[in-house]
Design a protein around this motif. Structure first.
Motif, PDB file in Angstrom:
ATOM      1  N   ARG A 182       0.825  -1.210   0.000  1.00 37.25           N
ATOM      2  CA  ARG A 182       0.000   0.000   0.000  1.00 37.25           C
ATOM      3  C   ARG A 182       0.862   1.264   0.000  1.00 37.25           C
ATOM      4  O   ARG A 182       0.546   2.252  -0.669  1.00 37.25           O
ATOM      5  N   ARG A 183       1.936   1.232   0.765  1.00 40.51           N
ATOM      6  CA  ARG A 183       2.811   2.415   0.817  1.00 40.51           C
ATOM      7  C   ARG A 183       3.499   2.659  -0.514  1.00 40.51           C
ATOM      8  O   ARG A 183       3.773   3.814  -0.872  1.00 40.51           O
ATOM      9  N   LYS A 184       3.790   1.595  -1.233  1.00 51.35           N
ATOM     10  CA  LYS A 184       4.454   1.745  -2.527  1.00 51.35           C
ATOM     11  C   LYS A 184       3.463   1.831  -3.683  1.00 51.35           C
ATOM     12  O   LYS A 184       3.873   1.878  -4.848  1.00 51.35           O
ATOM     13  N   GLY A 185       2.178   1.814  -3.342  1.00 47.68           N
ATOM     14  CA  GLY A 185       1.160   1.952  -4.382  1.00 47.68           C
ATOM     15  C   GLY A 185       1.014   0.726  -5.257  1.00 47.68           C
ATOM     16  O   GLY A 185       0.532   0.829  -6.394  1.00 47.68           O
ATOM     17  N   ARG A 186       1.441  -0.430  -4.754  1.00 46.28           N
ATOM     18  CA  ARG A 186       1.323  -1.652  -5.540  1.00 46.28           C
ATOM     19  C   ARG A 186       0.045  -2.402  -5.187  1.00 46.28           C
ATOM     20  O   ARG A 186      -0.424  -2.341  -4.052  1.00 46.28           O
ATOM     21  N   LYS A 187      -0.467  -3.129  -6.127  1.00 45.53           N
ATOM     22  CA  LYS A 187      -1.645  -3.955  -5.901  1.00 45.53           C
ATOM     23  C   LYS A 187      -1.204  -5.289  -5.291  1.00 45.53           C
ATOM     24  O   LYS A 187      -0.352  -5.982  -5.852  1.00 45.53           O
ATOM     25  N   THR A 188      -1.764  -5.631  -4.140  1.00 47.63           N
ATOM     26  CA  THR A 188      -1.389  -6.883  -3.464  1.00 47.63           C
ATOM     27  C   THR A 188      -1.873  -8.083  -4.265  1.00 47.63           C
ATOM     28  O   THR A 188      -3.013  -8.120  -4.721  1.00 47.63           O
ATOM     29  N   ARG A 189      -0.980  -9.040  -4.440  1.00 46.68           N
ATOM     30  CA  ARG A 189      -1.341 -10.288  -5.146  1.00 46.68           C
ATOM     31  C   ARG A 189      -1.934 -11.255  -4.115  1.00 46.68           C
ATOM     32  O   ARG A 189      -1.213 -11.908  -3.356  1.00 46.68           O
ATOM     33  N   TRP A 190      -3.275 -11.337  -4.096  1.00 47.77           N
ATOM     34  CA  TRP A 190      -3.992 -11.939  -2.985  1.00 47.77           C
ATOM     35  C   TRP A 190      -4.083 -13.465  -2.914  1.00 47.77           C
ATOM     36  O   TRP A 190      -4.143 -14.010  -1.810  1.00 47.77           O
ATOM     37  N   PRO A 191      -4.209 -14.192  -3.993  1.00 46.03           N
ATOM     38  CA  PRO A 191      -4.611 -15.611  -3.864  1.00 46.03           C
ATOM     39  C   PRO A 191      -3.901 -16.401  -2.768  1.00 46.03           C
ATOM     40  O   PRO A 191      -4.528 -16.825  -1.804  1.00 46.03           O
ATOM     41  N   MET A 192      -2.599 -16.568  -2.863  1.00 41.73           N
ATOM     42  CA  MET A 192      -1.885 -17.366  -1.868  1.00 41.73           C
ATOM     43  C   MET A 192      -1.683 -16.598  -0.566  1.00 41.73           C
ATOM     44  O   MET A 192      -1.786 -17.158   0.525  1.00 41.73           O
ATOM     45  N   LEU A 193      -1.418 -15.308  -0.687  1.00 42.65           N
ATOM     46  CA  LEU A 193      -1.213 -14.491   0.511  1.00 42.65           C
ATOM     47  C   LEU A 193      -2.487 -14.438   1.347  1.00 42.65           C
ATOM     48  O   LEU A 193      -2.461 -14.626   2.565  1.00 42.65           O
ATOM     49  N   GLY A 194      -3.613 -14.195   0.701  1.00 46.23           N
ATOM     50  CA  GLY A 194      -4.877 -14.112   1.428  1.00 46.23           C
ATOM     51  C   GLY A 194      -5.274 -15.429   2.059  1.00 46.23           C
ATOM     52  O   GLY A 194      -5.707 -15.476   3.217  1.00 46.23           O
ATOM     53  N   LEU A 195      -5.114 -16.523   1.309  1.00 47.61           N
ATOM     54  CA  LEU A 195      -5.471 -17.839   1.855  1.00 47.61           C
ATOM     55  C   LEU A 195      -4.562 -18.199   3.019  1.00 47.61           C
ATOM     56  O   LEU A 195      -5.017 -18.721   4.042  1.00 47.61           O
ATOM     57  N   GLY A 196      -3.253 -17.914   2.871  1.00 48.37           N
ATOM     58  CA  GLY A 196      -2.312 -18.204   3.953  1.00 48.37           C
ATOM     59  C   GLY A 196      -2.634 -17.420   5.206  1.00 48.37           C
ATOM     60  O   GLY A 196      -2.594 -17.941   6.321  1.00 48.37           O
ATOM     61  N   ALA A 197      -2.967 -16.118   5.021  1.00 51.31           N
ATOM     62  CA  ALA A 197      -3.313 -15.281   6.165  1.00 51.31           C
ATOM     63  C   ALA A 197      -4.590 -15.787   6.832  1.00 51.31           C
ATOM     64  O   ALA A 197      -4.702 -15.822   8.062  1.00 51.31           O
ATOM     65  N   PHE A 198      -5.565 -16.192   6.025  1.00 53.96           N
ATOM     66  CA  PHE A 198      -6.831 -16.711   6.554  1.00 53.96           C
ATOM     67  C   PHE A 198      -6.604 -17.978   7.380  1.00 53.96           C
ATOM     68  O   PHE A 198      -7.137 -18.125   8.484  1.00 53.96           O
ATOM     69  N   VAL A 199      -5.798 -18.890   6.853  1.00 56.02           N
ATOM     70  CA  VAL A 199      -5.498 -20.138   7.573  1.00 56.02           C
ATOM     71  C   VAL A 199      -4.748 -19.827   8.869  1.00 56.02           C
ATOM     72  O   VAL A 199      -5.029 -20.423   9.921  1.00 56.02           O
ATOM     73  N   SER A 200      -3.804 -18.889   8.819  1.00 58.19           N
ATOM     74  CA  SER A 200      -3.033 -18.534  10.010  1.00 58.19           C
ATOM     75  C   SER A 200      -3.928 -17.985  11.107  1.00 58.19           C
ATOM     76  O   SER A 200      -3.803 -18.359  12.275  1.00 58.19           O
ATOM     77  N   VAL A 201      -4.826 -17.064  10.719  1.00 56.73           N
ATOM     78  CA  VAL A 201      -5.722 -16.473  11.713  1.00 56.73           C
ATOM     79  C   VAL A 201      -6.611 -17.548  12.337  1.00 56.73           C
ATOM     80  O   VAL A 201      -6.794 -17.596  13.563  1.00 56.73           O
ATOM     81  N   GLY A 202      -7.169 -18.420  11.511  1.00 56.94           N
ATOM     82  CA  GLY A 202      -8.024 -19.484  12.037  1.00 56.94           C
ATOM     83  C   GLY A 202      -7.279 -20.423  12.962  1.00 56.94           C
ATOM     84  O   GLY A 202      -7.782 -20.800  14.032  1.00 56.94           O
ATOM     85  N   PHE A 203      -6.072 -20.803  12.566  1.00 56.48           N
ATOM     86  CA  PHE A 203      -5.284 -21.739  13.377  1.00 56.48           C
ATOM     87  C   PHE A 203      -4.847 -21.098  14.687  1.00 56.48           C
ATOM     88  O   PHE A 203      -4.903 -21.730  15.745  1.00 56.48           O
ATOM     89  N   LEU A 204      -4.428 -19.840  14.628  1.00 55.38           N
ATOM     90  CA  LEU A 204      -4.026 -19.137  15.848  1.00 55.38           C
ATOM     91  C   LEU A 204      -5.218 -18.974  16.800  1.00 55.38           C
ATOM     92  O   LEU A 204      -5.071 -19.067  18.019  1.00 55.38           O
ATOM     93  N   GLY A 205      -6.389 -18.721  16.241  1.00 56.65           N
ATOM     94  CA  GLY A 205      -7.585 -18.642  17.072  1.00 56.65           C
ATOM     95  C   GLY A 205      -7.886 -19.972  17.745  1.00 56.65           C
ATOM     96  O   GLY A 205      -8.277 -20.015  18.924  1.00 56.65           O
ATOM     97  N   PHE A 206      -7.690 -21.042  17.001  1.00 55.67           N
ATOM     98  CA  PHE A 206      -7.878 -22.397  17.538  1.00 55.67           C
ATOM     99  C   PHE A 206      -6.918 -22.650  18.701  1.00 55.67           C
ATOM    100  O   PHE A 206      -7.325 -23.133  19.764  1.00 55.67           O
TER     101      PHE A 206
END
Length: 285
Positions: free
Chosen positions: A91-115
Protein backbone atom coordinates in the motif's frame (compact mmCIF):
# COMPACT_ATOMS: atom_id res chain seq x y z
CA UNK A 1 19.56 17.39 -35.31
CA UNK A 2 19.72 13.88 -36.67
CA UNK A 3 22.43 13.09 -34.17
CA UNK A 4 20.19 14.10 -31.25
CA UNK A 5 17.29 11.99 -32.55
CA UNK A 6 19.57 8.98 -32.86
CA UNK A 7 20.81 9.36 -29.27
CA UNK A 8 17.34 9.74 -27.66
CA UNK A 9 16.12 6.13 -28.14
CA UNK A 10 19.49 4.93 -26.88
CA UNK A 11 18.91 6.65 -23.51
CA UNK A 12 15.21 5.71 -23.21
CA UNK A 13 15.74 2.00 -23.90
CA UNK A 14 17.92 1.27 -20.83
CA UNK A 15 15.44 3.15 -18.64
CA UNK A 16 12.56 1.10 -20.00
CA UNK A 17 14.53 -2.09 -19.48
CA UNK A 18 15.35 -1.14 -15.89
CA UNK A 19 11.67 -0.38 -15.24
CA UNK A 20 10.63 -3.76 -16.64
CA UNK A 21 13.23 -5.55 -14.54
CA UNK A 22 12.15 -3.68 -11.40
CA UNK A 23 8.52 -4.55 -12.11
CA UNK A 24 9.37 -8.23 -12.58
CA UNK A 25 11.42 -8.24 -9.37
CA UNK A 26 8.55 -6.64 -7.47
CA UNK A 27 6.09 -9.23 -8.76
CA UNK A 28 8.55 -12.02 -8.00
CA UNK A 29 8.96 -10.68 -4.47
CA UNK A 30 5.20 -10.51 -4.02
CA UNK A 31 4.77 -14.06 -5.30
CA UNK A 32 7.53 -15.27 -2.99
CA UNK A 33 5.91 -13.50 -0.06
CA UNK A 34 2.54 -15.08 -0.86
CA UNK A 35 4.04 -18.55 -1.24
CA UNK A 36 5.97 -18.18 2.02
CA UNK A 37 2.85 -17.17 3.93
CA UNK A 38 0.83 -19.98 2.39
CA UNK A 39 3.47 -22.67 3.01
CA UNK A 40 4.08 -21.61 6.62
CA UNK A 41 0.35 -21.51 7.38
CA UNK A 42 -0.43 -24.89 5.84
CA UNK A 43 2.70 -26.47 7.34
CA UNK A 44 1.75 -25.28 10.84
CA UNK A 45 -1.64 -26.97 10.58
CA UNK A 46 -0.26 -30.16 9.03
CA UNK A 47 2.54 -30.47 11.60
CA UNK A 48 0.13 -29.80 14.49
CA UNK A 49 -2.27 -32.57 13.53
CA UNK A 50 0.56 -34.81 12.36
CA UNK A 51 2.31 -34.54 15.73
CA UNK A 52 -0.96 -35.24 17.55
CA UNK A 53 -1.97 -38.15 15.33
CA UNK A 54 1.52 -39.65 15.39
CA UNK A 55 1.52 -39.62 19.18
CA UNK A 56 -1.88 -41.29 19.17
CA UNK A 57 -0.54 -44.04 16.90
CA UNK A 58 2.45 -44.55 19.17
CA UNK A 59 5.00 -43.38 16.59
CA UNK A 60 6.51 -41.15 19.29
CA UNK A 61 5.73 -40.27 22.89
CA UNK A 62 2.99 -37.82 23.81
CA UNK A 63 5.57 -35.54 25.44
CA UNK A 64 7.45 -35.25 22.13
CA UNK A 65 4.19 -34.52 20.34
CA UNK A 66 3.25 -31.78 22.78
CA UNK A 67 6.67 -30.14 22.49
CA UNK A 68 6.15 -29.68 18.77
CA UNK A 69 2.81 -27.88 19.10
CA UNK A 70 4.10 -24.46 20.28
CA UNK A 71 6.37 -24.31 17.23
CA UNK A 72 3.38 -24.73 14.95
CA UNK A 73 1.80 -21.70 16.58
CA UNK A 74 5.02 -19.73 16.08
CA UNK A 75 5.09 -20.68 12.39
CA UNK A 76 1.49 -19.52 11.93
CA UNK A 77 2.26 -16.26 13.73
CA UNK A 78 5.29 -15.61 11.51
CA UNK A 79 3.14 -16.27 8.44
CA UNK A 80 0.55 -13.76 9.64
CA UNK A 81 3.20 -11.13 10.40
CA UNK A 82 4.73 -11.53 6.94
CA UNK A 83 1.28 -11.16 5.38
CA UNK A 84 0.47 -8.01 7.36
CA UNK A 85 3.84 -6.38 6.70
CA UNK A 86 3.60 -7.30 3.03
CA UNK A 87 0.18 -5.69 2.67
CA UNK A 88 1.38 -2.50 4.40
CA UNK A 89 4.46 -2.28 2.16
CA UNK A 90 2.35 -2.82 -0.97
CA UNK A 91 0.00 0.00 0.00
CA UNK A 92 2.81 2.41 0.82
CA UNK A 93 4.45 1.75 -2.53
CA UNK A 94 1.16 1.95 -4.38
CA UNK A 95 1.32 -1.65 -5.54
CA UNK A 96 -1.65 -3.95 -5.90
CA UNK A 97 -1.39 -6.88 -3.46
CA UNK A 98 -1.34 -10.29 -5.15
CA UNK A 99 -3.99 -11.94 -2.98
CA UNK A 100 -4.61 -15.61 -3.86
CA UNK A 101 -1.89 -17.37 -1.87
CA UNK A 102 -1.21 -14.49 0.51
CA UNK A 103 -4.88 -14.11 1.43
CA UNK A 104 -5.47 -17.84 1.85
CA UNK A 105 -2.31 -18.20 3.95
CA UNK A 106 -3.31 -15.28 6.17
CA UNK A 107 -6.83 -16.71 6.55
CA UNK A 108 -5.50 -20.14 7.57
CA UNK A 109 -3.03 -18.53 10.01
CA UNK A 110 -5.72 -16.47 11.71
CA UNK A 111 -8.02 -19.48 12.04
CA UNK A 112 -5.28 -21.74 13.38
CA UNK A 113 -4.03 -19.14 15.85
CA UNK A 114 -7.58 -18.64 17.07
CA UNK A 115 -7.88 -22.40 17.54
CA UNK A 116 -4.66 -22.48 19.60
CA UNK A 117 -5.61 -19.38 21.55
CA UNK A 118 -8.83 -21.03 22.73
CA UNK A 119 -6.76 -23.76 24.38
CA UNK A 120 -4.33 -21.26 25.88
CA UNK A 121 -7.19 -19.24 27.36
CA UNK A 122 -8.84 -22.37 28.74
CA UNK A 123 -5.58 -23.46 30.34
CA UNK A 124 -5.05 -20.03 31.87
CA UNK A 125 -8.56 -19.89 33.32
CA UNK A 126 -8.51 -23.32 34.98
CA UNK A 127 -6.19 -24.88 37.59
CA UNK A 128 -3.56 -27.38 36.52
CA UNK A 129 -5.32 -30.46 37.93
CA UNK A 130 -6.45 -33.65 36.25
CA UNK A 131 -8.53 -35.52 38.86
CA UNK A 132 -12.19 -34.45 38.96
CA UNK A 133 -14.93 -35.83 41.18
CA UNK A 134 -18.40 -35.03 42.46
CA UNK A 135 -17.40 -35.88 46.04
CA UNK A 136 -14.28 -34.13 47.30
CA UNK A 137 -14.55 -35.52 50.83
CA UNK A 138 -14.98 -39.14 49.73
CA UNK A 139 -14.08 -39.60 46.05
CA UNK A 140 -15.19 -42.86 44.40
CA UNK A 141 -12.32 -45.35 44.47
CA UNK A 142 -10.99 -47.50 41.66
CA UNK A 143 -10.66 -51.24 42.19
CA UNK A 144 -10.04 -52.72 38.74
CA UNK A 145 -8.11 -49.69 37.50
CA UNK A 146 -5.23 -47.99 39.30
CA UNK A 147 -4.81 -44.29 39.88
CA UNK A 148 -1.48 -43.03 38.54
CA UNK A 149 1.38 -43.00 41.05
CA UNK A 150 2.03 -39.27 40.63
CA UNK A 151 -1.63 -38.28 40.95
CA UNK A 152 -0.97 -35.88 43.84
CA UNK A 153 2.38 -34.61 42.58
CA UNK A 154 2.69 -31.15 41.04
CA UNK A 155 -0.53 -29.79 42.53
CA UNK A 156 -0.16 -25.99 42.24
CA UNK A 157 -0.54 -23.58 45.15
CA UNK A 158 2.32 -24.63 47.43
CA UNK A 159 3.64 -21.05 47.38
CA UNK A 160 0.22 -19.43 47.49
CA UNK A 161 -0.39 -17.60 50.78
CA UNK A 162 -4.02 -18.75 50.79
CA UNK A 163 -2.96 -22.41 50.65
CA UNK A 164 0.28 -22.27 52.59
CA UNK A 165 0.60 -25.28 54.88
CA UNK A 166 -1.90 -27.39 52.96
CA UNK A 167 -0.85 -30.81 51.73
CA UNK A 168 -1.27 -31.66 48.00
CA UNK A 169 -4.66 -33.30 48.51
CA UNK A 170 -6.00 -30.29 50.38
CA UNK A 171 -4.71 -27.94 47.69
CA UNK A 172 -6.33 -30.12 45.03
CA UNK A 173 -9.68 -29.99 46.85
CA UNK A 174 -9.45 -26.21 47.22
CA UNK A 175 -8.60 -25.63 43.57
CA UNK A 176 -11.24 -28.13 42.48
CA UNK A 177 -13.98 -26.47 44.52
CA UNK A 178 -13.08 -23.00 43.23
CA UNK A 179 -12.93 -24.05 39.57
CA UNK A 180 -15.76 -26.60 39.43
CA UNK A 181 -18.34 -25.81 42.13
CA UNK A 182 -21.11 -27.21 39.91
CA UNK A 183 -19.58 -30.70 39.72
CA UNK A 184 -21.66 -32.42 42.39
CA UNK A 185 -23.43 -35.66 43.23
CA UNK A 186 -26.78 -36.23 41.56
CA UNK A 187 -29.89 -37.95 42.88
CA UNK A 188 -31.81 -40.27 40.59
CA UNK A 189 -35.19 -41.76 41.48
CA UNK A 190 -34.30 -45.32 40.57
CA UNK A 191 -32.66 -48.26 42.38
CA UNK A 192 -28.88 -48.61 42.33
CA UNK A 193 -28.74 -51.67 40.04
CA UNK A 194 -30.95 -50.05 37.39
CA UNK A 195 -28.91 -46.85 37.41
CA UNK A 196 -25.62 -48.73 36.99
CA UNK A 197 -27.04 -50.81 34.12
CA UNK A 198 -28.07 -47.63 32.34
CA UNK A 199 -24.71 -46.05 33.12
CA UNK A 200 -23.06 -49.05 31.47
CA UNK A 201 -25.12 -48.62 28.32
CA UNK A 202 -24.31 -44.92 28.28
CA UNK A 203 -20.55 -45.57 28.55
CA UNK A 204 -20.76 -48.09 25.71
CA UNK A 205 -22.66 -45.58 23.57
CA UNK A 206 -19.80 -43.14 24.13
CA UNK A 207 -17.24 -45.71 23.02
CA UNK A 208 -15.62 -46.04 26.43
CA UNK A 209 -14.03 -49.33 27.39
CA UNK A 210 -16.00 -50.82 30.30
CA UNK A 211 -13.42 -52.43 32.58
CA UNK A 212 -15.57 -53.44 35.54
CA UNK A 213 -19.27 -53.26 36.34
CA UNK A 214 -21.21 -54.52 39.38
CA UNK A 215 -24.84 -53.31 39.38
CA UNK A 216 -25.60 -54.91 42.75
CA UNK A 217 -22.86 -52.99 44.54
CA UNK A 218 -23.36 -49.84 42.48
CA UNK A 219 -19.90 -49.70 40.91
CA UNK A 220 -18.66 -49.19 37.35
CA UNK A 221 -15.20 -48.46 35.93
CA UNK A 222 -14.34 -47.52 32.36
CA UNK A 223 -11.66 -45.88 30.24
CA UNK A 224 -12.30 -43.05 27.80
CA UNK A 225 -9.93 -42.29 24.92
CA UNK A 226 -9.84 -38.69 23.74
CA UNK A 227 -8.27 -36.41 21.10
CA UNK A 228 -5.85 -37.29 18.31
CA UNK A 229 -3.26 -37.99 21.01
CA UNK A 230 -5.58 -40.81 22.19
CA UNK A 231 -5.11 -39.86 25.83
CA UNK A 232 -6.62 -42.30 28.33
CA UNK A 233 -8.85 -41.03 31.12
CA UNK A 234 -10.13 -43.48 33.73
CA UNK A 235 -13.66 -43.16 35.08
CA UNK A 236 -15.36 -44.64 38.13
CA UNK A 237 -19.09 -44.33 38.88
CA UNK A 238 -20.53 -45.03 42.31
CA UNK A 239 -24.23 -45.39 43.12
CA UNK A 240 -25.45 -45.45 46.71
CA UNK A 241 -28.92 -46.36 47.82
CA UNK A 242 -31.26 -43.66 49.16
CA UNK A 243 -34.85 -43.62 50.44
CA UNK A 244 -34.86 -47.33 51.23
CA UNK A 245 -33.68 -48.28 47.78
CA UNK A 246 -36.19 -46.23 45.80
CA UNK A 247 -33.55 -43.69 44.76
CA UNK A 248 -29.79 -43.49 44.23
CA UNK A 249 -27.06 -40.94 44.92
CA UNK A 250 -24.58 -41.00 42.04
CA UNK A 251 -20.96 -39.91 42.27
CA UNK A 252 -18.41 -39.93 39.48
CA UNK A 253 -14.69 -39.47 39.18
CA UNK A 254 -12.58 -38.95 36.05
CA UNK A 255 -8.77 -39.02 36.14
CA UNK A 256 -6.25 -38.43 33.35
CA UNK A 257 -3.53 -41.05 33.11
CA UNK A 258 -0.90 -38.60 31.87
CA UNK A 259 -0.25 -34.88 31.99
CA UNK A 260 -0.74 -32.23 34.66
CA UNK A 261 -3.43 -29.97 33.19
CA UNK A 262 -6.54 -31.55 31.65
CA UNK A 263 -7.88 -28.25 30.24
CA UNK A 264 -11.24 -28.97 31.84
CA UNK A 265 -11.78 -32.22 29.91
CA UNK A 266 -12.55 -34.36 32.96
CA UNK A 267 -15.03 -31.88 34.44
CA UNK A 268 -16.77 -31.60 31.07
CA UNK A 269 -17.02 -35.39 30.89
CA UNK A 270 -18.50 -35.68 34.37
CA UNK A 271 -21.04 -32.91 33.74
CA UNK A 272 -22.22 -34.31 30.42
CA UNK A 273 -22.36 -37.92 31.58
CA UNK A 274 -24.36 -37.23 34.72
CA UNK A 275 -26.68 -34.91 32.81
CA UNK A 276 -27.31 -37.60 30.21
CA UNK A 277 -27.68 -40.29 32.85
CA UNK A 278 -30.24 -38.23 34.74
CA UNK A 279 -32.10 -37.52 31.51
CA UNK A 280 -31.97 -41.17 30.45
CA UNK A 281 -33.30 -42.46 33.73
CA UNK A 282 -36.02 -39.79 33.93
CA UNK A 283 -37.19 -40.54 30.41
CA UNK A 284 -37.43 -44.26 31.15
CA UNK A 285 -39.74 -43.86 34.13
Amino acid sequence: MNSEQEQQPQTEQPVAEKGAIASKLAKWGQDLKGRTVFVLAIASVVVFFGASFGSGLGLWGWQAGLKILPWTGLAALIALIIAIVGIIVDRRKGRKTRWPMLGLGAFVSVGFLGFLLSYVMTGASLPAIHDITTDLADPPQFSALTVRADNWDNIPGADDDAMRGMNPRQRWATLHQDAYPDVRSVRIDQPVAEVIEKAKRLTEDRGWEVVSVDPASGHLEATATISLFRFKDDVVIRARSAENGAASIIDMRSVSRVGVHDLGANAKRVRQFLSDLSGTTSASQ
